[in-house]
Design a protein around this motif. Structure first.
Motif, mmCIF file in Angstrom:
data_model
loop_
_atom_site.group_PDB
_atom_site.id
_atom_site.type_symbol
_atom_site.label_atom_id
_atom_site.label_comp_id
_atom_site.label_asym_id
_atom_site.label_seq_id
_atom_site.Cartn_x
_atom_site.Cartn_y
_atom_site.Cartn_z
ATOM 1 N N LEU A 70 -2.402 -8.590 -3.607
ATOM 2 C CA LEU A 70 -1.197 -7.807 -3.340
ATOM 3 C C LEU A 70 -0.308 -7.740 -4.582
ATOM 4 O O LEU A 70 0.291 -6.696 -4.867
ATOM 5 C CB LEU A 70 -0.431 -8.374 -2.145
ATOM 6 C CG LEU A 70 -1.176 -8.267 -0.802
ATOM 7 C CD1 LEU A 70 -0.379 -8.918 0.307
ATOM 8 C CD2 LEU A 70 -1.514 -6.836 -0.471
ATOM 9 N N ALA A 71 -0.239 -8.824 -5.346
ATOM 10 C CA ALA A 71 0.531 -8.812 -6.601
ATOM 11 C C ALA A 71 -0.084 -7.827 -7.592
ATOM 12 O O ALA A 71 0.630 -7.086 -8.273
ATOM 13 C CB ALA A 71 0.587 -10.214 -7.203
ATOM 14 N N GLU A 72 -1.417 -7.794 -7.643
ATOM 15 C CA GLU A 72 -2.094 -6.839 -8.533
ATOM 16 C C GLU A 72 -1.846 -5.407 -8.074
ATOM 17 O O GLU A 72 -1.630 -4.508 -8.885
ATOM 18 C CB GLU A 72 -3.584 -7.126 -8.603
ATOM 19 C CG GLU A 72 -4.297 -6.265 -9.630
ATOM 20 C CD GLU A 72 -5.759 -6.630 -9.800
ATOM 21 O OE1 GLU A 72 -6.492 -5.772 -10.356
ATOM 22 O OE2 GLU A 72 -6.185 -7.720 -9.400
ATOM 23 N N LEU A 73 -1.852 -5.174 -6.772
ATOM 24 C CA LEU A 73 -1.573 -3.845 -6.221
ATOM 25 C C LEU A 73 -0.171 -3.410 -6.610
ATOM 26 O O LEU A 73 0.037 -2.245 -6.994
ATOM 27 C CB LEU A 73 -1.738 -3.857 -4.698
ATOM 28 C CG LEU A 73 -1.484 -2.555 -3.957
ATOM 29 C CD1 LEU A 73 -2.435 -1.462 -4.436
ATOM 30 C CD2 LEU A 73 -1.642 -2.770 -2.462
ATOM 31 N N ARG A 74 0.789 -4.322 -6.540
ATOM 32 C CA ARG A 74 2.176 -3.986 -6.923
ATOM 33 C C ARG A 74 2.301 -3.666 -8.402
ATOM 34 O O ARG A 74 3.126 -2.853 -8.793
ATOM 35 C CB ARG A 74 3.113 -5.150 -6.568
ATOM 36 C CG ARG A 74 3.370 -5.286 -5.085
ATOM 37 C CD ARG A 74 4.446 -6.313 -4.785
ATOM 38 N NE ARG A 74 4.044 -7.671 -5.058
ATOM 39 C CZ ARG A 74 3.421 -8.465 -4.196
ATOM 40 N NH1 ARG A 74 3.140 -8.030 -2.984
ATOM 41 N NH2 ARG A 74 3.099 -9.697 -4.513
ATOM 42 N N VAL B 102 -4.629 6.995 -2.565
ATOM 43 C CA VAL B 102 -5.306 5.777 -2.109
ATOM 44 C C VAL B 102 -6.651 6.152 -1.496
ATOM 45 O O VAL B 102 -6.728 6.991 -0.596
ATOM 46 C CB VAL B 102 -4.435 5.013 -1.080
ATOM 47 C CG1 VAL B 102 -5.191 3.815 -0.520
ATOM 48 C CG2 VAL B 102 -3.119 4.565 -1.720
ATOM 49 N N LEU B 103 -7.695 5.506 -1.989
ATOM 50 C CA LEU B 103 -9.050 5.655 -1.459
ATOM 51 C C LEU B 103 -9.414 4.347 -0.776
ATOM 52 O O LEU B 103 -9.372 3.288 -1.388
ATOM 53 C CB LEU B 103 -10.052 5.952 -2.583
ATOM 54 C CG LEU B 103 -11.526 6.059 -2.170
ATOM 55 C CD1 LEU B 103 -11.752 7.268 -1.269
ATOM 56 C CD2 LEU B 103 -12.418 6.124 -3.401
ATOM 57 N N VAL B 104 -9.772 4.425 0.504
ATOM 58 C CA VAL B 104 -10.134 3.238 1.277
ATOM 59 C C VAL B 104 -11.649 3.221 1.428
ATOM 60 O O VAL B 104 -12.263 4.230 1.768
ATOM 61 C CB VAL B 104 -9.434 3.236 2.651
ATOM 62 C CG1 VAL B 104 -9.754 1.967 3.412
ATOM 63 C CG2 VAL B 104 -7.922 3.386 2.476
ATOM 64 N N VAL B 105 -12.243 2.045 1.173
ATOM 65 C CA VAL B 105 -13.693 1.914 1.099
ATOM 66 C C VAL B 105 -14.172 0.745 1.959
ATOM 67 O O VAL B 105 -13.499 -0.285 2.040
ATOM 68 C CB VAL B 105 -14.118 1.653 -0.371
ATOM 69 C CG1 VAL B 105 -15.609 1.481 -0.502
ATOM 70 C CG2 VAL B 105 -13.626 2.760 -1.278
ATOM 71 N N CYS B 106 -15.345 0.919 2.564
ATOM 72 C CA CYS B 106 -16.042 -0.192 3.230
ATOM 73 C C CYS B 106 -17.536 0.004 2.972
ATOM 74 O O CYS B 106 -17.919 0.757 2.089
ATOM 75 C CB CYS B 106 -15.712 -0.248 4.717
ATOM 76 S SG CYS B 106 -16.389 1.111 5.684
ATOM 77 N N ALA B 107 -18.377 -0.649 3.751
ATOM 78 C CA ALA B 107 -19.819 -0.558 3.528
ATOM 79 C C ALA B 107 -20.396 0.801 3.900
ATOM 80 O O ALA B 107 -21.204 1.359 3.175
ATOM 81 C CB ALA B 107 -20.547 -1.658 4.302
ATOM 82 N N ILE C 136 0.844 -1.198 0.000
ATOM 83 C CA ILE C 136 0.000 0.000 0.000
ATOM 84 C C ILE C 136 0.880 1.249 0.000
ATOM 85 O O ILE C 136 0.588 2.217 -0.706
ATOM 86 C CB ILE C 136 -0.981 -0.004 1.196
ATOM 87 C CG1 ILE C 136 -1.940 -1.191 1.087
ATOM 88 C CG2 ILE C 136 -1.750 1.310 1.276
ATOM 89 C CD1 ILE C 136 -2.810 -1.415 2.318
ATOM 90 N N ARG C 137 1.964 1.217 0.752
ATOM 91 C CA ARG C 137 2.893 2.353 0.777
ATOM 92 C C ARG C 137 3.437 2.624 -0.636
ATOM 93 O O ARG C 137 3.469 3.765 -1.090
ATOM 94 C CB ARG C 137 4.045 2.088 1.749
ATOM 95 C CG ARG C 137 5.007 3.280 1.888
ATOM 96 C CD ARG C 137 6.077 3.034 2.942
ATOM 97 N NE ARG C 137 5.485 3.084 4.286
ATOM 98 C CZ ARG C 137 5.329 2.033 5.087
ATOM 99 N NH1 ARG C 137 5.737 0.850 4.725
ATOM 100 N NH2 ARG C 137 4.780 2.184 6.271
ATOM 101 N N ASP C 138 3.850 1.569 -1.334
ATOM 102 C CA ASP C 138 4.355 1.732 -2.702
ATOM 103 C C ASP C 138 3.268 2.269 -3.630
ATOM 104 O O ASP C 138 3.524 3.149 -4.453
ATOM 105 C CB ASP C 138 4.887 0.398 -3.244
ATOM 106 C CG ASP C 138 6.177 -0.037 -2.562
ATOM 107 O OD1 ASP C 138 6.834 0.817 -1.915
ATOM 108 O OD2 ASP C 138 6.523 -1.224 -2.679
ATOM 109 N N ALA C 139 2.050 1.747 -3.487
ATOM 110 C CA ALA C 139 0.939 2.211 -4.332
ATOM 111 C C ALA C 139 0.645 3.676 -4.073
ATOM 112 O O ALA C 139 0.315 4.424 -4.997
ATOM 113 C CB ALA C 139 -0.299 1.359 -4.068
#
Length: 191
Positions: A185-189, A62-67, A53-56
């Protein structure tokens, strides 16, 4: 600690192409519908994902989402404590859908999944009913179960936390499989 900044659904939709969206709900909730392009990293796995997440965050906001916004606020606070600036979606996926924006579902995701709030309501209601029935049929002391659940719900509302949800996230259908999280996590990287 300050409250994380929030984007409204309209601004988030406009900026979606320039954001890395992380959905911190359970895998089941994520499968039921998520923002386009969102990656599922459940709240309980944020610590493991910190380096990625730090690298992204160096590449995109970064937008963090929940319900509803409560879990994403908690995730934003954890990330902020680790030096990662994030934003949360005001009102979560509930507000996103209520504003008429489309929720995506993973391909092959035909199973019906209940959101965490619905799981909590079912569990709390069942335990209260069980306590009352056992209190009438077996012994009045069983009504303590109902009182304990009621007290927990009041505490949950006052503190905007939910111990029952924390317990329910441990159930198999609410946990990510290790290879799913590794793939995420691989997709995030790679983004």
């Amino acid at each position: 600690m300050t409250t994380p900044t929030a984007l409204g659904t309209g601004e988030a939709r406009t900026r979606l192409h320039e954001l890395t969206v992380i959905d911190v709900r359970t895998p089941g909730e994520y499968a039921a519908g998520h923002l386009p392009g969102a990656l599922n990293i459940p709240l309980g796995h944020i610590q493991r994902a910190l380096p990625d997440i730090r690298d992204a965050a160096h590449r995109k906001d970064v937008l963090v989402v929940c319900a509803s916004g409560a879990r994403s606020e908690n995730a934003c606070k954890i990330l902020a404590e680790n030096g990662i600036a994030t934003t949360t979606l005001s009102g979560g996926t509930g507000a996103w859908a209520a504003d008429g924006h489309e929720l995506h579902r993973p391909q092959g995701s035909a199973r019906t999944v209940w959101g965490m709030e619905r799981q909590v309501r079912l569990t709390a209601g069942a335990l209260v009913l069980l306590g009352l029935l056992l209190g009438v049929l077996i012994h009045p002391a069983f009504q303590i179960l109902s009182a304990g659940i009621a007290g927990g719900l009041v505490f949950s509302a006052l503190t905007n936390t939910c111990g029952m949800a924390t317990i329910l996230t441990k159930l198999p259908h609410n946990r990510p499989r290790a290879h799913d999280l590794d793939r995420t996590l691989a997709e995030l990287r790679s983004r």
